[in-house]
Scaffold this motif. Structure first.
Motif, PDB file in Angstrom:
ATOM      1  N   PHE A 115      18.147  30.737  35.217  1.00  0.00           N
ATOM      2  CA  PHE A 115      18.584  29.234  35.445  1.00  0.00           C
ATOM      3  C   PHE A 115      20.055  29.416  36.356  1.00  0.00           C
ATOM      4  N   LYS A 116      20.342  28.823  37.351  1.00  0.00           N
ATOM      5  CA  LYS A 116      21.140  28.881  38.300  1.00  0.00           C
ATOM      6  C   LYS A 116      22.540  28.121  37.767  1.00  0.00           C
ATOM      7  N   LYS A 117      22.153  26.859  37.635  1.00  0.00           N
ATOM      8  CA  LYS A 117      23.569  25.851  37.258  1.00  0.00           C
ATOM      9  C   LYS A 117      24.276  26.191  35.889  1.00  0.00           C
ATOM     10  N   PRO A 118      25.657  25.996  36.003  1.00  0.00           N
ATOM     11  CA  PRO A 118      26.287  25.988  34.625  1.00  0.00           C
ATOM     12  C   PRO A 118      25.419  25.415  33.849  1.00  0.00           C
ATOM     13  N   PHE A 119      25.383  26.300  32.552  1.00  0.00           N
ATOM     14  CA  PHE A 119      24.512  26.001  31.490  1.00  0.00           C
ATOM     15  C   PHE A 119      25.199  26.381  30.202  1.00  0.00           C
ATOM     16  N   ALA A 120      25.629  25.238  29.441  1.00  0.00           N
ATOM     17  CA  ALA A 120      26.180  25.476  28.067  1.00  0.00           C
ATOM     18  C   ALA A 120      25.386  24.430  27.091  1.00  0.00           C
ATOM     19  N   PRO A 121      24.223  25.096  26.512  1.00  0.00           N
ATOM     20  CA  PRO A 121      23.481  24.050  25.970  1.00  0.00           C
ATOM     21  C   PRO A 121      24.153  23.872  24.508  1.00  0.00           C
ATOM     22  N   HIS A 122      23.648  22.592  23.836  1.00  0.00           N
ATOM     23  CA  HIS A 122      24.351  22.157  22.627  1.00  0.00           C
ATOM     24  C   HIS A 122      22.953  22.042  21.763  1.00  0.00           C
ATOM     25  N   GLY A 123      22.768  20.527  21.502  1.00  0.00           N
ATOM     26  CA  GLY A 123      21.587  20.063  21.214  1.00  0.00           C
ATOM     27  C   GLY A 123      20.184  20.233  21.639  1.00  0.00           C
ATOM     28  N   ILE A 124      19.339  20.798  20.960  1.00  0.00           N
ATOM     29  CA  ILE A 124      17.965  20.807  21.665  1.00  0.00           C
ATOM     30  C   ILE A 124      16.714  19.966  20.755  1.00  0.00           C
ATOM     31  N   SER A 125      15.721  19.979  21.627  1.00  0.00           N
ATOM     32  CA  SER A 125      14.404  19.411  21.016  1.00  0.00           C
ATOM     33  C   SER A 125      13.322  19.770  21.718  1.00  0.00           C
ATOM     34  N   MET A 126      12.309  20.201  21.059  1.00  0.00           N
ATOM     35  CA  MET A 126      10.860  20.430  21.868  1.00  0.00           C
ATOM     36  C   MET A 126       9.684  19.728  21.277  1.00  0.00           C
ATOM     37  N   ILE A 127       8.792  19.615  21.895  1.00  0.00           N
ATOM     38  CA  ILE A 127       7.484  18.853  21.466  1.00  0.00           C
ATOM     39  C   ILE A 127       6.345  19.616  22.233  1.00  0.00           C
ATOM     40  N   LYS A 128       5.178  19.893  21.505  1.00  0.00           N
ATOM     41  CA  LYS A 128       4.054  20.405  21.959  1.00  0.00           C
ATOM     42  C   LYS A 128       2.925  19.481  22.627  1.00  0.00           C
ATOM     43  N   LYS A 129       2.398  19.635  23.725  1.00  0.00           N
ATOM     44  CA  LYS A 129       1.074  18.936  23.849  1.00  0.00           C
ATOM     45  C   LYS A 129       0.358  20.061  24.983  1.00  0.00           C
ATOM     46  N   ASP A 130      -0.810  20.116  24.093  1.00  0.00           N
ATOM     47  CA  ASP A 130      -1.995  20.906  24.404  1.00  0.00           C
ATOM     48  C   ASP A 130      -1.386  22.367  24.307  1.00  0.00           C
ATOM     49  N   SER A 131      -1.081  23.313  25.387  1.00  0.00           N
ATOM     50  CA  SER A 131      -0.656  24.609  25.057  1.00  0.00           C
ATOM     51  C   SER A 131       0.963  24.830  25.744  1.00  0.00           C
ATOM     52  N   THR A 132       1.250  23.767  26.056  1.00  0.00           N
ATOM     53  CA  THR A 132       2.676  23.731  26.632  1.00  0.00           C
ATOM     54  C   THR A 132       3.660  22.910  25.643  1.00  0.00           C
ATOM     55  N   TYR A 133       5.078  23.286  25.991  1.00  0.00           N
ATOM     56  CA  TYR A 133       6.088  22.519  25.306  1.00  0.00           C
ATOM     57  C   TYR A 133       6.984  21.895  26.418  1.00  0.00           C
ATOM     58  N   ARG A 134       7.535  20.686  25.748  1.00  0.00           N
ATOM     59  CA  ARG A 134       8.508  19.902  26.660  1.00  0.00           C
ATOM     60  C   ARG A 134       9.829  20.507  25.804  1.00  0.00           C
ATOM     61  N   ILE A 135      10.850  20.706  26.524  1.00  0.00           N
ATOM     62  CA  ILE A 135      12.013  21.117  25.850  1.00  0.00           C
ATOM     63  C   ILE A 135      13.171  20.522  26.852  1.00  0.00           C
ATOM     64  N   LEU A 152       8.101  24.849  28.640  1.00  0.00           N
ATOM     65  CA  LEU A 152       7.623  26.138  28.228  1.00  0.00           C
ATOM     66  C   LEU A 152       6.152  26.301  27.956  1.00  0.00           C
ATOM     67  N   ASP A 153       5.734  27.609  28.926  1.00  0.00           N
ATOM     68  CA  ASP A 153       4.104  27.880  28.857  1.00  0.00           C
ATOM     69  C   ASP A 153       4.231  29.364  28.871  1.00  0.00           C
ATOM     70  N   ASP A 154       3.503  29.693  27.842  1.00  0.00           N
ATOM     71  CA  ASP A 154       3.363  31.069  27.358  1.00  0.00           C
ATOM     72  C   ASP A 154       4.630  32.238  27.633  1.00  0.00           C
ATOM     73  N   ASN A 155       5.779  31.490  26.857  1.00  0.00           N
ATOM     74  CA  ASN A 155       6.951  32.022  27.014  1.00  0.00           C
ATOM     75  C   ASN A 155       7.678  32.094  28.219  1.00  0.00           C
ATOM     76  N   THR A 156       7.198  31.402  29.150  1.00  0.00           N
ATOM     77  CA  THR A 156       7.828  31.240  30.594  1.00  0.00           C
ATOM     78  C   THR A 156       8.542  29.913  30.561  1.00  0.00           C
ATOM     79  N   LEU A 157       9.655  29.753  30.863  1.00  0.00           N
ATOM     80  CA  LEU A 157      10.645  28.376  30.879  1.00  0.00           C
ATOM     81  C   LEU A 157      10.564  28.071  32.442  1.00  0.00           C
ATOM     82  N   ILE A 158      10.156  26.873  32.552  1.00  0.00           N
ATOM     83  CA  ILE A 158      10.176  26.335  33.970  1.00  0.00           C
ATOM     84  C   ILE A 158      11.127  25.162  34.050  1.00  0.00           C
TER      85      ILE A 158
END
Length: 363
Positions: A115-135, A152-158
């Protein structure tokens, strides 16, 4: 001439008496303010070690501030940022990670290494639909705040997109309702000056929760003292907001339009941070039992800050039980901020330490 001198003398005496009374009033107000601050932030609380269990492993990952678990797939998502001091003086660097929980090896995968842009994550959330996660992750940079959206699909984050809005004044935590709708806490109503001072030290209740309906942001709840962790229980249609400055968790019901109706405050006796919900509907929170000590620690003025984990069994209005699960003075782990449950494990995140703890409860 004598009359004029006498009148001036009496006038000056009156001014002196008034000045003394004003000075005394100011002194009393300062004493009351300081007393309120130290008492309401847990300054005098005695920290005694408490835990009926053991430390399974220490995981070397800095600033694992927020952790959430997928029980169905047996992994945890971790928000990690290497924090030196707060507020930051330079661009912070962090990432999102998964940790495998089923086989006991606790293997970690860095999801955002590309992930190329500046990234300093704080709070997170994820929800599953079918076999993928929205994060979604709150991102803080020197250029402002944003919400980064991933799949997030099969441990690959897009990476999907970034969301920004003027209502994201000081975003702290986020909870997804579905793939596009979510709530965000702003932990401050003021981000500088005297307003921020009175928020942090006086407990001024001016922070809020904003709701994104897929198209626009609206204010869903307000009048909160440092709105922090947030989570939603869809089975009960209840939304929970941590108010560490109020030492409480606020309970809301969710309306069809996304607005929130306040139900009650749950007094927790500690500075609750992130909130996780286990499979039985219990609330778990990493917490700061002494907020002034934590602030000094975050500013680099103290080497440690105490940690606490609490469990809240909430059965309905005026029917709840708050339990202390883990308490220690910060020499094992400082600044606990989250407690995520997987079976008999507690993953305890923190704000600034170089590692976090995996605890195991006694059955």
């Amino acid at each position: 001439m004598g009359l004029i001198w006498y009148l001036r003398y009496e006038f000056n005496k009156t001014l002196m008496r008034l000045a003394k009374r004003i000075a005394l009033l100011i002194l009393v107000l300062i004493i009351l303010f300081v007393s309120h601050t130290v008492i309401s932030t847990g300054f005098f609380r005695t920290i005694e070690y408490q835990f009926d269990g053991k430390i399974v492993k220490k995981i070397a990952l800095p600033g694992a501030e927020d952790i959430t678990v997928s029980n169905s797939d047996g992994f945890a998502l971790i928000s990690s940022t290497k924090r030196l001091v707060y507020p930051p003086k330079e661009e912070e660097k962090g990432g999102l990670y998964t940790i495998e929980l089923k086989n006991g090896n606790f293997d970690i995968t860095h999801l955002t290494s590309s992930f190329k842009k500046p990234f300093a994550p704080h709070g997170i959330s994820m929800i599953k639909k079918d076999s993928t996660y929205r994060i979604m992750a709150i991102n803080h940079t020197l250029n402002g705040h944003s919400i980064e959206v991933f799949t997030l699909d099969d441990n690959t984050l897009i990476f999907e997109k970034s969301i920004t809005d003027p209502s994201l004044i000081s975003p702290n935590d986020i909870v997804l309702i579905d793939e596009n709708k979510f709530y965000v806490t702003n932990d401050h109503g003021y981000t500088k000056g005297i307003g921020k001072f009175f928020e942090e030290y006086g407990g001024l209740s001016v922070s809020n929760v904003v709701y994104f309906d897929g198209e626009k942001f609206t204010e869903a709840a307000k009048g909160i003292a440092y709105a922090n962790g947030i989570n939603f229980d869809p089975k009960r249609n209840l939304l929970y907001v941590a108010s560490p400055r109020g030492f409480e968790i606020k309970v809301f019901s969710r309306n069809a339009d996304g607005l929130l109706e306040f139900i009650e405050d749950i007094p927790c006796g500690t500075g609750v941070d992130n909130i996780e919900i286990d499979s039985e509907g219990n609330l778990w929170s990493g917490a700061h039992p002494n907020l002034l000590r934590f602030k000094a620690y975050a500013q680099g003025k103290k080497p440690t800050a105490p940690s606490e984990v609490i469990k809240v069994q909430y059965h309905g209005k005026n029917d709840y039980l708050v339990q202390k699960i883990y308490v220690e003075d910060g020499n094992v782990m400082s600044g606990s901020s989250s407690a995520a449950i997987f079976e008999d494990l507690i993953l305890t995140g923190n704000v600034m330490d170089d590692e976090f703890l995996i605890l195991k409860k006694e059955k």
